[in-house]
Design a protein around this motif. Structure first.
Motif, PDB file in Angstrom:
ATOM      1  N   ASP A 103       0.508  -1.363   0.058  1.00  0.00           N
ATOM      2  CA  ASP A 103       0.059  -0.145  -0.010  1.00  0.00           C
ATOM      3  C   ASP A 103       0.484   1.145   0.168  1.00  0.00           C
ATOM      4  N   LEU A 104       1.811   1.291   0.625  1.00  0.00           N
ATOM      5  CA  LEU A 104       2.621   2.381   1.209  1.00  0.00           C
ATOM      6  C   LEU A 104       3.628   2.698  -0.809  1.00  0.00           C
ATOM      7  N   ILE A 105       4.015   1.418  -0.872  1.00  0.00           N
ATOM      8  CA  ILE A 105       4.705   1.664  -3.154  1.00  0.00           C
ATOM      9  C   ILE A 105       3.400   2.442  -3.729  1.00  0.00           C
ATOM     10  N   SER A 106       2.644   1.390  -2.991  1.00  0.00           N
ATOM     11  CA  SER A 106       0.836   2.321  -4.540  1.00  0.00           C
ATOM     12  C   SER A 106       0.744   3.662  -4.528  1.00  0.00           C
ATOM     13  N   SER A 107       0.792   3.873  -2.883  1.00  0.00           N
ATOM     14  CA  SER A 107       0.408   5.096  -2.732  1.00  0.00           C
ATOM     15  C   SER A 107       1.665   6.636  -3.082  1.00  0.00           C
TER      16      SER A 107
END
Length: 142
Positions: A103-107
């Protein structure tokens, strides 16, 4: 650049992993520990048999042996259940950590994509930048 489809596939894999697939290495390690504990239990049973008085006849020894086996099995089963629970909890924690990382990488990538889009729009709507070649710049200054 990663697409939303790639992130969706990663999330799907994490979801599948969280649904109960076991880690073979963790299971092998748990089985190895259980084997070691069973060997320790066998040694303890052998020591118990050696300490029994010599006057006790074979029938009493057979009776004790029959009573010790189920207790030993129950101890091993309880230990295995506890180990399995611990492994499952650790596995779920690792899957949750991985989901958070995705999720962090995606955001982060979405933020980068938005910034690049903003820069592209800014460059397309402006008159453009003046580009100097290094040779022209040296000639002007010299």
């Amino acid at each position: 650049m990663m697409t939303d489809d790639a992130f969706e596939r990663a999330r799907e894999r994490l979801k599948e992993a969280a649904e109960g697939r076991t880690n073979a290495a963790a299971v092998d390690a748990a089985l190895e520990r259980a084997r070691a504990q069973v060997e320790e239990l066998a040694q303890a049973a052998a020591q118990l048999e050696a300490t029994l008085p010599a006057k006790i006849d074979g029938a009493l020894q057979d009776g004790v042996r029959e009573q010790v086996r189920p207790v030993g099995r129950n101890l091993v089963i309880r230990r295995m259940e506890r180990i399995e629970g611990d492994l499952l909890a650790e596995r779920h924690a690792r899957v949750d950590d991985l989901a958070l990382l995705v999720d962090l990488i995606s955001s982060g990538w979405k933020s980068v994509d938005e910034r690049l889009g903003s820069l592209e729009r800014s460059l397309q709507t402006s008159e453009g930048a003046i580009v100097y070649r290094m040779e022209e710049r040296r000639a002007e200054s010299g």
